[in-house]
Design a protein around this motif. Structure first.
Motif, short mmCIF file in Angstrom:
data_model
loop_
_atom_site.label_atom_id
_atom_site.label_comp_id
_atom_site.label_asym_id
_atom_site.label_seq_id
_atom_site.Cartn_x
_atom_site.Cartn_y
_atom_site.Cartn_z
N VAL A 137 58.30 -9.00 1.68
CA VAL A 137 57.19 -8.07 1.40
C VAL A 137 55.95 -8.86 1.00
O VAL A 137 54.81 -8.50 1.38
N TYR A 138 56.14 -9.93 0.24
CA TYR A 138 55.00 -10.77 -0.12
C TYR A 138 54.33 -11.35 1.13
O TYR A 138 53.10 -11.38 1.23
N ARG A 139 55.12 -11.81 2.10
CA ARG A 139 54.55 -12.39 3.31
C ARG A 139 53.80 -11.34 4.13
O ARG A 139 52.77 -11.64 4.74
N VAL A 140 54.29 -10.10 4.13
CA VAL A 140 53.57 -9.03 4.80
C VAL A 140 52.21 -8.83 4.15
O VAL A 140 51.17 -8.74 4.82
N ALA A 141 52.20 -8.77 2.82
CA ALA A 141 50.94 -8.60 2.10
C ALA A 141 50.05 -9.82 2.24
O ALA A 141 48.81 -9.71 2.34
N TYR A 142 50.64 -11.00 2.29
CA TYR A 142 49.89 -12.25 2.38
C TYR A 142 49.07 -12.31 3.68
O TYR A 142 47.93 -12.80 3.68
N THR A 143 49.65 -11.83 4.78
CA THR A 143 48.96 -11.88 6.07
C THR A 143 48.09 -10.67 6.35
O THR A 143 47.29 -10.71 7.29
N ALA A 144 48.25 -9.60 5.58
CA ALA A 144 47.52 -8.36 5.88
C ALA A 144 46.55 -7.94 4.79
O ALA A 144 45.66 -7.13 5.06
N ILE A 145 46.71 -8.44 3.59
CA ILE A 145 45.83 -8.06 2.47
C ILE A 145 45.08 -9.31 2.03
O ILE A 145 45.66 -10.21 1.42
N PRO A 146 43.79 -9.43 2.33
CA PRO A 146 43.06 -10.66 2.02
C PRO A 146 43.09 -11.04 0.55
O PRO A 146 43.10 -12.23 0.22
N ALA A 147 43.11 -10.06 -0.36
CA ALA A 147 43.14 -10.39 -1.78
C ALA A 147 44.39 -11.17 -2.15
O ALA A 147 44.34 -12.10 -2.98
N ARG A 581 35.96 1.32 13.78
CA ARG A 581 36.43 2.61 13.30
C ARG A 581 37.90 2.52 12.91
O ARG A 581 38.72 1.92 13.62
N GLY A 582 38.26 3.08 11.80
CA GLY A 582 39.64 3.13 11.37
C GLY A 582 40.27 1.78 11.14
O GLY A 582 41.45 1.59 11.41
N SER A 583 39.52 0.81 10.63
CA SER A 583 40.04 -0.53 10.46
C SER A 583 40.93 -0.62 9.23
O SER A 583 40.63 -0.03 8.18
N PRO A 584 42.06 -1.36 9.31
CA PRO A 584 42.88 -1.57 8.11
C PRO A 584 42.19 -2.43 7.07
O PRO A 584 42.71 -2.59 5.96
N GLN A 585 41.02 -3.00 7.40
CA GLN A 585 40.27 -3.78 6.43
C GLN A 585 39.50 -2.91 5.44
O GLN A 585 38.91 -3.43 4.50
N ASN A 586 39.52 -1.58 5.64
CA ASN A 586 38.84 -0.69 4.71
C ASN A 586 39.44 -0.82 3.31
O ASN A 586 40.65 -0.98 3.15
#
Length: 997
Positions: A137-147, A581-586
């Motif tokens: 789960v950490y690796r998922v967040a590491y690659t998808a959540i910039p923070a 539009r609809g970016s997961p970076q929001n």
């Protein structure tokens, strides 16, 4: 037989059980199985340093096999494990996967192994499974959540500084070489280990925590001394001076040199694995009946009614596992640029030239001249603005700055910042800083309002084009693109300094930051202590006002040659910037996704159970793959040239558009197949590369691109499809797609020799064409074809077209083989030795199929040298392609000029410059009005491409001045010579002057 998992309903039961419990140790098999699962997860995540993708995959699955053998579950559980592994493998084949899928697979295997055991062994394996799932789960967040990435990078940097202070050697690292991956998993393992071992725990906890910290510190200290270890190793022995290449003798010192510092993280894995083994083996575990106790039970003795109904539902973990990727990964952005306006600043360290006939080699490629037709192929409009006036920016969607190198007037900067804050998108494409004459790189001036800056360095990759060492974080512009060489156009650029709220897009894992720009000019560089090691940000993004700013550290992907391979990334990036539009970076999606990850981890730790962990991991992996596949499909780049000349041939003829006038202002799409393991090299200017073919197509008015597939949706938008000796067979569906493409007016060109014909037999047979295979086995049903070898032959007699002409023109084959075709209407474009056909064109529907019996016919060693020097004083193969393209597309036939006399001796091919030469401009002040020779480097910097001396050429016997104008000489293939065109002499003469040497 496995024990059931009853839930313990009160803390009194726990206390009474603890009072009478006896301290025992787990079996060696369960400990080895748990440790093997941890190692498999670390290897899958890339925590072991630089490993080639196939090797990384093989090692991780080998570790899981060791875990299964060590635990030896009953056969019923082996069946369940096999089904789970098959499911994960099917996902690997059918859907896009990444390193995190390997981590989740390790968690599934460990959790199912835990279900097969009882008592202490179950707790050991389940503790390891929980640690791996937390890491996943950490690796998922590491690659998808910039923070999360920024926090991990900062933590790795602090640990590196601490280790450097202890060792006295400066050490600058990020999360990868800082060992953060290992510490995250070991922290989760530490919590579970404490919970499942007997009291008292404080002393044991202190010893374990100190051991984990000291182990991490010892690894980093060893990493800080890697440069000193390299200096102690003997120098690499030069290769022996021999006529024939002989492999050098294996030496331990040379092998160790390749591991430092790139595989030093393996030492950290060994240390942490030994610590985990000691924790498992010599701790006092609680011999409980049943499975596991809820974590943190005492914290919630009496949960509320809402918690009982919602939070504690048996499916809450599964719902969260499915939802997390939808929040932080799924994107529905399109790459379509219809009605979008892209504005590019005209000035900078650049030129807008295109390849032209008569100019050859990498120096002739130009830089950004092909960007305009590429944007147009996606439906957009590219406006090149000389001063970025308010009128140009008023209705623009994206502003592109390509290495600005002049001071920015304050008024112009204000216009740019105002454009972004009002909702526009800014793309700054940088590269190593230039300080030559009047040129001064000034991209950081425009980045001042952001948390991003281009460092004054060169990001040096340990592998060519960051192969196997580039991480593309989850972003609409990168999802599903994989990690193939040159996919992102990152070669030898600069790294980017990022701070919140900036976020990385592309990260180079195994490379270093070489200060200054000397490495670009001198091509001499070496990793030194104190230089940033690993985790180099190569592309980053930051919102600014209502708009977005993206920075790339390398311009290679946008150059004429670079875009041939990286157009999927550049097209998706432009599409993302134009729409967003609809970016997961929001922000709201990022925050919600992070909370969902924390809740998922909390629930899995609160109620540890093998079935729940396995189900959650499978759902998380499946949801991640589906989200990635959906995002990739939505953003797929499908350039369309159907309305462009020379694409729409019928429309061109109807409107009397002459090719000789229109070839440089109207474009077609020419795909080079890259989906069937073709024989050409991915290193563009190597002997077996196809950079020369790409330039040849550009000179002919085409926009060449590598095709990741041959689906009808893609190739129906193109005019030409080129297949170069594929090793993977075409499926029936692909054959049908190519058939429809050709019948609708497309042209298929296949270059393949008899030694490589097996994979393309089905496609060629569909069009009634064939190259007899070689070699033929003892039980073969066909005769062995006679090879033609390396030879030159004439293919056109200019006297048939120009009254005053008295010459023939030749073409060279690298290793020719005869071509067979039973169609009486087929046209022989060229005969080989003994008047056997070697290039045949057949009309199918409104299109044509061209078969060339030579695997290497279109490769650099037979078409175009990187330095542009001719073959024996001639560029005859480039001229042949120009003639052939005009002939098979039914346009005005171009007649080559009279060739110069052949040299009496075959000159020795000069040594090609290092591959990095085409990555960077040549030294010296830039000419602002001419091309600054920009690059597409494809080999490791410092390496050299050598061109072997060509064998002597042979001529066909008997030597006929124009054998290609007569019949094939085999049944079913007779073709009368074409009539001599009227008034052809004048146009032929003028055409010949265009490319006269």
């Amino acid at each position: 037989m496995a024990e059931p998992d009853p839930t313990i309903n009160s803390s009194n039961d726990q206390s009474s059980a603890d009072a009478g419990s006896r301290v025992v140790c787990p079996s060696l098999g369960s400990v080895i199985g748990a440790l093997a699962g941890l190692v498999a997860a670390w290897i899958s995540a890339g925590s072991a340093g630089l490993l080639a993708g196939p090797l990384q995959f093989a090692l991780s699955w080998t570790a899981l096999a060791v875990a299964i053998v060590a635990v030896r579950p009953p056969w019923q559980r082996i069946v369940m494990l096999a089904l789970a592994v098959i499911a994960m493998m099917a996902m690997l084949v059918l859907l896009p996967v990444g390193p995190v899928h390997g981590v989740l697979t390790a968690a599934v295997v460990l959790s199912l192994l835990a279900r097969a055991e009882t008592g202490i062994e179950r707790r050991v394996l389940l503790t390891a499974a929980m640690a791996v799932v937390v890491f996943g789960v950490y690796r998922v967040a590491y690659t998808a959540i910039p923070a999360v990435w920024l926090a991990a990078d900062a933590a790795g940097g602090m640990l590196g500084q601490l280790a450097g202070g202890v060792s006295g050697k400066p050490l600058r690292v990020g999360a990868t070489f800082g060992g953060i991956d290992l510490l995250v998993m070991m922290a989760a393992l530490f919590v579970g280990w404490l919970r499942f071992t007997s009291a008292p725990r404080l002393r044991r906890a202190i010893f374990a925590a100190v051991a984990l910290f000291v182990g991490a510190l010892l690894y980093l200290i060893a990493l800080s001394f890697s440069t000193d270890l390299l200096a102690l190793l003997p120098e690499v022995a030069p290769p022996p001076d021999a006529e024939m290449y002989t492999p050098p003798a294996w030496r331990l010192a040379d092998a160790v040199r390749t591991l430092l510092p790139w595989n030093v993280p393996v030492l950290a894995i060994v240390v942490q694995t030994l610590i985990a083994g000691a924790m498992f083996r010599w701790a006092a575990w609680q011999p409980k009946k049943g499975s596991e106790l809820f974590f943190f039970r005492k914290a919630i003795e009496r949960p509320t009614r809402f918690a009982r109904k919602i939070v504690l539902t048996p499916f809450s973990e599964m719902v969260l596992a499915a939802v997390v990727p939808l929040l932080i990964v799924l994107s529905l952005n399109s790459s379509d640029l219809s009605d979008k306006k892209i504005v590019a600043y005209e000035r900078g360290y650049l030129n807008w030239d295109k390849p032209e006939h008569g100019s050859f080699g990498r120096q002739s490629a130009g830089m950004y001249g092909m960007l305009s037709p590429f944007v147009e192929s996606l439906g957009g409009e590219l406006v090149i603005s000389p001063d970025l006036s308010r009128a140009d920016l008023a209705d623009a969607d994206v502003l592109v700055l390509l290495h600005p190198d002049e001071p920015w007037p304050a008024e112009r900067l204000d216009r740019v910042w105002d454009f972004v804050r009002r909702g526009g998108s800014l793309l700054v494409v940088a590269e190593p800083v230039v300080r030559e004459g009047r040129s001064r790189s000034n991209f950081n001036d425009v980045l001042k309002p952001t948390g991003m800056a281009v460092r004054f360095d060169v990001a040096i990759a340990e592998t060519p084009n960051w192969q196997h060492s580039l991480t593309a974080l989850s972003h609409p512009a990168t999802l599903g693109l994989g990690n193939r060489p040159s996919r992102f156009g990152m070669v030898a650029g600069s790294s980017i300094r990022t701070s919140w709220p900036a976020r990385p897009l592309l990260v180079g894992l195994c490379g270093w930051s070489d200060p200054g720009s000397d490495a670009v000019m001198t091509r001499v560089y070496q990793y030194d202590a104190g230089e940033r090691l690993g985790d180099l940000v190569l592309a980053a993004e930051q919102p600014l006002g209502q708009g977005t700013v993206v920075v790339l550290g390398d311009t290679a992907g946008f150059t004429n040659l670079g875009n041939v391979t990286s157009y999927q990334f550049t097209g998706r990036l432009l599409g993302y910037l134009a729409s967003r539009r609809g970016s997961p970076q929001n922000t709201w999606r990022q925050v919600t996704g992070l909370l969902a990850c924390l809740c998922l981890v909390g629930l899995l730790l609160w109620r540890p159970d093998g079935k729940r962990i396995a189900a959650a991991c499978v759902l998380l992996a499946l949801s991640l793959s589906v989200s990635t596949a959906t995002s990739h499909h939505a953003a797929r780049v499908l350039p369309d040239g159907r309305e462009k000349s020379p694409n729409n041939i019928a429309n061109n003829i109807a409107n009397n558009i002459a090719y000789n006038i229109a070839y440089n202002i109207a474009y077609n799409i020419a795909y080079i197949d890259a989906s069937h393991l073709e024989a050409y090299s991915g290193i563009g200017w190597s002997d077996d590369g196809i950079a020369g073919l790409a330039l040849t197509l550009m000179r002919g008015g085409y926009l060449p691109l590598l095709a990741p597939d041959v689906s009808l949706e893609r190739i129906e938008r193109a005019g030409i499809l080129i297949s170069i000796a594929p090793a993977r067979p075409f499926s029936a569906g692909e054959v049908n797609a190519v058939d429809e493409f050709v019948k609708a007016g497309g042209i298929l060109i296949s270059t393949v020799g008899a030694e490589d014909t097996a994979a393309i037999d089905l496609l060629l047979a569909h069009f009634g064409m064939n190259i007899p295979p070689s070699p033929v086995g003892p039980n073969g049903r066909t005769f062995e074809p006679e090879p033609m070898g390396h030879f030159r032959c004439s293919y056109l007699n200019a006297a048939d077209y120009v009254d005053s002409a008295d010459y023939t023109v030749d073409v060279i084959f690298h290793a020719g083989w005869p071509v067979e075709c039973g169609d009486e209407e087929a046209e022989v474009l060229c005969y080989g030795l003994e008047n056997r056909p070697i290039i045949v064109a057949r009309r199918v529907g409104r299109g044509k199929v061209v078969l060339i019996g030579d695997t290497c016919f279109a490769m650099n060693k037979n078409l175009e040298n990187s330095a542009g020097e001719p073959f024996e004083g001639r560029h005859e193969n480039a001229q042949f392609w120009r003639w052939m393209l005009s002939r098979i597309t039914d346009r005005d036939q171009w007649i080559p000029p009279k060739p110069p006399p052949l040299e009496t001796e075959v000159p020795e091919a000069p040594e090609s410059p290092p591959a990095s030469a085409d990555e960077v401009p040549e030294a010296g002040p830039p000419d602002k009005d001419k091309a600054k020779d920009k690059k597409i480097p494809e080999a490791p910097p410092g390496s050299k491409e050598t061109v072997p001396e060509a064998p002597p050429l042979r001529y066909p016997t008997p030597r006929s001045p124009a054998p290609r104008l007569r019949g094939l000489g085999i049944p079913g293939l007779q073709k009368a010579p074409p009539p001599k065109p009227k008034d052809a002499g004048k146009s032929a003469d003028s055409a010949g002057k265009e490319v006269a040497p």
